[in-house]
Write a protein that holds these residues in place. Structure first.
Motif, PDB file in Angstrom:
ATOM      1  N   LEU A  74       0.956  -1.286  -0.033  1.00  8.44           N
ATOM      2  CA  LEU A  74      -0.055   0.148  -0.014  1.00  8.44           C
ATOM      3  C   LEU A  74       0.891   1.255   0.022  1.00  8.44           C
ATOM      4  O   LEU A  74       0.628   2.207  -0.775  1.00  8.44           O
ATOM      5  CB  LEU A  74      -0.916   0.017   1.195  1.00  8.44           C
ATOM      6  CG  LEU A  74      -2.039  -1.185   1.215  1.00  8.44           C
ATOM      7  CD1 LEU A  74      -2.773  -0.901   2.618  1.00  8.44           C
ATOM      8  CD2 LEU A  74      -2.741  -0.803   0.176  1.00  8.44           C
ATOM      9  N   ASN A  75       1.998   1.044   0.647  1.00  5.59           N
ATOM     10  CA  ASN A  75       3.015   2.296   0.351  1.00  5.59           C
ATOM     11  C   ASN A  75       3.576   2.530  -0.487  1.00  5.59           C
ATOM     12  O   ASN A  75       3.804   3.670  -1.048  1.00  5.59           O
ATOM     13  CB  ASN A  75       3.981   2.214   1.896  1.00  5.59           C
ATOM     14  CG  ASN A  75       3.411   2.446   3.116  1.00  5.59           C
ATOM     15  OD1 ASN A  75       2.365   3.016   3.342  1.00  5.59           O
ATOM     16  ND2 ASN A  75       4.116   1.551   4.115  1.00  5.59           N
ATOM     17  N   LEU A  76       4.222   1.442  -1.229  1.00  6.05           N
ATOM     18  CA  LEU A  76       4.704   1.531  -2.428  1.00  6.05           C
ATOM     19  C   LEU A  76       3.834   1.833  -3.724  1.00  6.05           C
ATOM     20  O   LEU A  76       4.170   2.662  -4.850  1.00  6.05           O
ATOM     21  CB  LEU A  76       5.311   0.199  -2.703  1.00  6.05           C
ATOM     22  CG  LEU A  76       6.639  -0.272  -1.935  1.00  6.05           C
ATOM     23  CD1 LEU A  76       7.019  -1.771  -2.217  1.00  6.05           C
ATOM     24  CD2 LEU A  76       7.604   0.846  -2.118  1.00  6.05           C
ATOM     25  N   VAL A  77       2.615   1.412  -3.721  1.00  4.95           N
ATOM     26  CA  VAL A  77       1.602   1.787  -4.959  1.00  4.95           C
ATOM     27  C   VAL A  77       1.370   3.297  -4.950  1.00  4.95           C
ATOM     28  O   VAL A  77       0.995   3.595  -6.016  1.00  4.95           O
ATOM     29  CB  VAL A  77       0.396   1.047  -4.625  1.00  4.95           C
ATOM     30  CG1 VAL A  77      -0.536   1.874  -3.340  1.00  4.95           C
ATOM     31  CG2 VAL A  77      -0.409   0.996  -5.867  1.00  4.95           C
ATOM     32  N   GLN A  78       1.682   3.954  -3.826  1.00  9.02           N
ATOM     33  CA  GLN A  78       1.624   5.530  -3.813  1.00  9.02           C
ATOM     34  C   GLN A  78       2.483   6.387  -4.590  1.00  9.02           C
ATOM     35  O   GLN A  78       2.517   7.483  -5.249  1.00  9.02           O
ATOM     36  CB  GLN A  78       1.540   6.025  -2.439  1.00  9.02           C
ATOM     37  CG  GLN A  78       0.271   5.686  -1.356  1.00  9.02           C
ATOM     38  CD  GLN A  78       0.420   6.273  -0.173  1.00  9.02           C
ATOM     39  OE1 GLN A  78       1.200   6.613   0.144  1.00  9.02           O
ATOM     40  NE2 GLN A  78      -0.772   5.887   0.668  1.00  9.02           N
ATOM     41  N   THR A  79       3.954   5.507  -4.513  1.00 10.03           N
ATOM     42  CA  THR A  79       4.738   6.038  -5.327  1.00 10.03           C
ATOM     43  C   THR A  79       4.957   5.173  -7.009  1.00 10.03           C
ATOM     44  O   THR A  79       6.016   5.682  -7.547  1.00 10.03           O
ATOM     45  CB  THR A  79       6.294   5.924  -4.729  1.00 10.03           C
ATOM     46  OG1 THR A  79       6.296   4.643  -4.437  1.00 10.03           O
ATOM     47  CG2 THR A  79       6.113   6.855  -3.485  1.00 10.03           C
ATOM     48  N   SER A  80       4.306   4.459  -7.029  1.00 14.98           N
ATOM     49  CA  SER A  80       4.039   3.693  -8.581  1.00 14.98           C
ATOM     50  C   SER A  80       5.176   2.697  -8.436  1.00 14.98           C
ATOM     51  O   SER A  80       5.671   2.112  -9.380  1.00 14.98           O
ATOM     52  CB  SER A  80       3.952   4.437  -9.569  1.00 14.98           C
ATOM     53  OG  SER A  80       2.734   5.344  -9.400  1.00 14.98           O
TER      54      SER A  80
ATOM     55  N   GLN B 131      -2.071  -4.269  -9.285  1.00 16.62           N
ATOM     56  CA  GLN B 131      -2.133  -5.834  -9.183  1.00 16.62           C
ATOM     57  C   GLN B 131      -1.606  -6.526  -7.880  1.00 16.62           C
ATOM     58  O   GLN B 131      -2.009  -7.448  -7.588  1.00 16.62           O
ATOM     59  CB  GLN B 131      -1.808  -6.400 -10.501  1.00 16.62           C
ATOM     60  CG  GLN B 131      -2.066  -7.867 -10.793  1.00 16.62           C
ATOM     61  CD  GLN B 131      -1.623  -8.342 -12.011  1.00 16.62           C
ATOM     62  OE1 GLN B 131      -1.002  -7.827 -12.901  1.00 16.62           O
ATOM     63  NE2 GLN B 131      -1.916  -9.573 -12.406  1.00 16.62           N
ATOM     64  N   VAL B 132      -0.398  -5.891  -7.628  1.00 16.46           N
ATOM     65  CA  VAL B 132       0.448  -6.837  -6.738  1.00 16.46           C
ATOM     66  C   VAL B 132      -0.315  -6.447  -5.339  1.00 16.46           C
ATOM     67  O   VAL B 132      -0.292  -7.290  -4.566  1.00 16.46           O
ATOM     68  CB  VAL B 132       1.962  -5.935  -6.624  1.00 16.46           C
ATOM     69  CG1 VAL B 132       2.532  -6.335  -5.509  1.00 16.46           C
ATOM     70  CG2 VAL B 132       2.597  -6.538  -8.031  1.00 16.46           C
ATOM     71  N   VAL B 133      -0.838  -5.236  -5.238  1.00 18.50           N
ATOM     72  CA  VAL B 133      -1.611  -5.056  -3.878  1.00 18.50           C
ATOM     73  C   VAL B 133      -2.841  -5.789  -3.905  1.00 18.50           C
ATOM     74  O   VAL B 133      -2.997  -6.343  -2.725  1.00 18.50           O
ATOM     75  CB  VAL B 133      -1.914  -3.535  -3.820  1.00 18.50           C
ATOM     76  CG1 VAL B 133      -2.912  -3.257  -2.465  1.00 18.50           C
ATOM     77  CG2 VAL B 133      -0.820  -2.519  -3.836  1.00 18.50           C
ATOM     78  N   ASP B 134      -3.322  -5.957  -4.674  1.00 16.22           N
ATOM     79  CA  ASP B 134      -4.585  -6.998  -4.898  1.00 16.22           C
ATOM     80  C   ASP B 134      -4.163  -8.432  -4.435  1.00 16.22           C
ATOM     81  O   ASP B 134      -4.812  -8.991  -3.714  1.00 16.22           O
ATOM     82  CB  ASP B 134      -5.249  -6.789  -6.182  1.00 16.22           C
ATOM     83  CG  ASP B 134      -6.021  -5.361  -6.329  1.00 16.22           C
ATOM     84  OD1 ASP B 134      -6.294  -4.726  -5.326  1.00 16.22           O
ATOM     85  OD2 ASP B 134      -6.422  -5.499  -7.551  1.00 16.22           O
ATOM     86  N   GLN B 135      -3.183  -8.656  -5.271  1.00 15.23           N
ATOM     87  CA  GLN B 135      -2.613 -10.195  -4.751  1.00 15.23           C
ATOM     88  C   GLN B 135      -2.326 -10.301  -3.351  1.00 15.23           C
ATOM     89  O   GLN B 135      -2.615 -11.370  -2.591  1.00 15.23           O
ATOM     90  CB  GLN B 135      -1.336 -10.517  -5.612  1.00 15.23           C
ATOM     91  CG  GLN B 135      -1.626 -10.769  -6.873  1.00 15.23           C
ATOM     92  CD  GLN B 135      -0.562 -11.049  -8.022  1.00 15.23           C
ATOM     93  OE1 GLN B 135       0.458 -10.588  -7.525  1.00 15.23           O
ATOM     94  NE2 GLN B 135      -0.671 -11.283  -9.331  1.00 15.23           N
ATOM     95  N   ARG B 136      -1.810  -9.368  -2.587  1.00  7.31           N
ATOM     96  CA  ARG B 136      -1.414  -9.373  -1.272  1.00  7.31           C
ATOM     97  C   ARG B 136      -2.497  -9.257  -0.325  1.00  7.31           C
ATOM     98  O   ARG B 136      -2.638  -9.964   0.659  1.00  7.31           O
ATOM     99  CB  ARG B 136      -0.148  -8.115  -0.894  1.00  7.31           C
ATOM    100  CG  ARG B 136       0.980  -8.338  -1.674  1.00  7.31           C
ATOM    101  CD  ARG B 136       2.183  -7.234  -1.283  1.00  7.31           C
ATOM    102  NE  ARG B 136       3.123  -7.572  -2.185  1.00  7.31           N
ATOM    103  CZ  ARG B 136       4.273  -6.798  -1.960  1.00  7.31           C
ATOM    104  NH1 ARG B 136       4.243  -5.514  -0.871  1.00  7.31           N
ATOM    105  NH2 ARG B 136       5.610  -6.906  -2.553  1.00  7.31           N
ATOM    106  N   ARG B 137      -3.554  -8.376  -0.760  1.00 10.36           N
ATOM    107  CA  ARG B 137      -4.922  -8.476  -0.031  1.00 10.36           C
ATOM    108  C   ARG B 137      -5.294  -9.825   0.038  1.00 10.36           C
ATOM    109  O   ARG B 137      -6.029 -10.278   0.971  1.00 10.36           O
ATOM    110  CB  ARG B 137      -5.898  -7.461  -0.422  1.00 10.36           C
ATOM    111  CG  ARG B 137      -6.874  -7.129   0.246  1.00 10.36           C
ATOM    112  CD  ARG B 137      -7.625  -6.210  -0.290  1.00 10.36           C
ATOM    113  NE  ARG B 137      -7.215  -4.721  -0.147  1.00 10.36           N
ATOM    114  CZ  ARG B 137      -6.787  -4.116  -1.088  1.00 10.36           C
ATOM    115  NH1 ARG B 137      -6.668  -4.322  -2.443  1.00 10.36           N
ATOM    116  NH2 ARG B 137      -6.271  -2.751  -0.755  1.00 10.36           N
ATOM    117  N   GLN B 138      -5.351 -10.647  -1.098  1.00 12.63           N
ATOM    118  CA  GLN B 138      -5.882 -11.777  -1.227  1.00 12.63           C
ATOM    119  C   GLN B 138      -5.186 -12.710  -0.470  1.00 12.63           C
ATOM    120  O   GLN B 138      -5.816 -13.660   0.092  1.00 12.63           O
ATOM    121  CB  GLN B 138      -6.146 -12.421  -2.753  1.00 12.63           C
ATOM    122  CG  GLN B 138      -6.862 -13.671  -2.881  1.00 12.63           C
ATOM    123  CD  GLN B 138      -5.725 -14.858  -2.814  1.00 12.63           C
ATOM    124  OE1 GLN B 138      -4.814 -14.794  -2.833  1.00 12.63           O
ATOM    125  NE2 GLN B 138      -6.490 -15.800  -2.578  1.00 12.63           N
ATOM    126  N   ALA B 139      -3.873 -12.593  -0.319  1.00 10.02           N
ATOM    127  CA  ALA B 139      -2.987 -13.731   0.323  1.00 10.02           C
ATOM    128  C   ALA B 139      -3.439 -13.405   2.005  1.00 10.02           C
ATOM    129  O   ALA B 139      -3.502 -14.429   2.789  1.00 10.02           O
ATOM    130  CB  ALA B 139      -1.840 -13.194   0.273  1.00 10.02           C
TER     131      ALA B 139
END
Length: 405
Positions: free
Chosen positions: A142-148, A153-161
């Motif tokens: 979630l922190n890294l997605v703010q800086t792209s 897709q990676v965030v969604d995968q980690r949320r599902q994990a």
């Protein structure tokens, strides 16, 4: 010889002989006897009137009771079976004793289930660790997605994990609870309070456990106080009760716990009380009877399931009745009679219609009046139309008129 011949010649000549003294005495005695036969003899004295004891009928308010044969059954009966299988370590109750709900009955070897519980505990710890790891990875994403730095897709995968880790944790918690329950089930306890039967499995034997009724039977428990008694009403009695209910003379047992009294085998009077709590919804077509049930107090635990007894059920509204001792009733062919002493002390046989016994006295429905004097003692000395010497009955201490001491 010459003197004798002269006398005979004298008799022949003159026609008589001089009487002798003994002959005269005999003739006089015979004459007096004949004279006595002509006089009237005195009559024998008449026998006295036989003594009898009489009593007037007792007048009081009574209620009729109908009697049936009943069989006792327990309110609750439990077959004790194990929910887990294994070897029996010990039996913790005495055969036939009273047990309380929660009392320990059997102990099954718990070690296999303890091992499974330890394994489940380890799996739960592993699942919780994976949940923590999934949380950290999701937070970084979630922190890294703010800086792209990472894609959505990676965030969604980690949320599902993380969600999968939570699900695995829940499964591990359930497995641990099941394992601990199995450990608890190795201690077989009494589910109800009552009298336990004998133990059917001894220590060292292997038992099967399940929740579908196929497990090994260990023992059984029945409740004793209170206890049910089942009995059958015949159709005629049921119709009579229905008529009394429509007329407002007797409450219906479907709405009211009408009282019942129970007499056990070998008893002469009721010893237990209770009330009706169930009537079946139809008559048995094969017997024409209505199954009924009453709840009986059994505080002394003297009644066991399967026992038989005589059940008395209230069968009428209270009414005024005349009662006499049952010994005063005699049988004349096909009718019942009592002997009544009339005002002139002569005996009269009175036909009567009998009712039930009430506290030792017989209810007389027809044939007597309250002022009648009924013979209660000395019936064998009474003769219809003959005079008697009546005396009033004396009631013994705590008794009633006409009772024999």
């Amino acid at each position: 010889m010459s003197g004798s011949g002269g006398n005979e010649q004298f008799v022949k000549t003159h026609g008589f002989v001089q009487p002798r003294p003994r002959l005269i005495a005999g003739l006089l005695a015979a004459a007096f006897a004949l004279a006595g036969c002509g006089q009237p003899t005195s009559q024998a004295a008449a026998p006295p009137a036989p003594p009898v004891t009489v009593a007037q009928p007792v007048k009081r308010t009574v209620t009729d009771w109908d009697e049936f044969t009943g069989r006792f059954e327990a309110l609750e009966e439990v077959q004790v079976r194990p929910r887990v299988g294994g070897y029996v370590n010990s039996v913790e109750f005495q055969d036939g004793a009273i047990v309380r709900a929660g009392d320990l009955l059997y102990v099954i070897d718990p070690r296999p289930f303890e091992a499974v519980a330890e394994q489940a505990d380890g799996q739960l710890s592993d699942a919780r660790a994976k949940v923590e790891l999934a949380k950290r990875e999701l937070d970084r994403g979630l922190n890294l997605v703010q800086t792209s730095a990472v894609s959505e897709q990676v965030v969604d995968q980690r949320r599902q994990a993380l969600q999968a880790a939570h699900a695995a944790e829940t499964q591990a918690e359930g497995a641990l609870k099941a394992a601990r329950l199995n450990i608890e089930f190795t201690h077989v306890t009494a589910p109800i309070t009552g009298r336990v039967s004998r133990h059917l499995v001894s220590p060292g034997n292997l038992v099967q456990g399940s929740d579908n009724g196929s497990s090994t039977l260990l023992t059984s428990i029945v409740t004793l106080d209170p206890i049910y008694v089942y009995f059958d009403l015949d159709e005629a009695t049921f119709i009579k009760y229905s008529k009394l209910w429509f007329e407002g003379k007797r409450p219906s047992s479907r709405d009211t716990a009408n009282p019942v009294q129970v007499t056990l085998a070998g008893e002469t009077k009721p010893s237990h009380d209770g009330g009706i709590n169930f009537l079946d919804n139809r008559l048995d077509v094969s017997t024409g009877t209505l199954r009924s049930r009453a709840v009986i107090k059994n505080t002394d635990l003297s009644i066991l399931p399967g026992q038989f007894g005589r059940v008395r059920l209230i069968g009428s509204a209270p009414y005024d009745a005349l009662l006499i001792p049952d010994v005063a009733v005699a049988t004349d062919q096909s009718r019942k009679i009592v002997f009544v002493v009339k005002p002139d002390d002569t005996v009269e046989a009175r036909p009567v219609v009998l009712g039930p016994l009430d506290e030792g006295l017989r209810v007389i429905r027809e044939g007597l009046k309250a002022e009648d004097r009924v013979i209660v003692n000395g019936i064998q000395r009474a003769r219809v139309g003959a005079k008697v010497a009546p005396s009033p009955a004396q009631a013994p201490a705590g008794g009633k008129p006409g009772d024999k001491s």
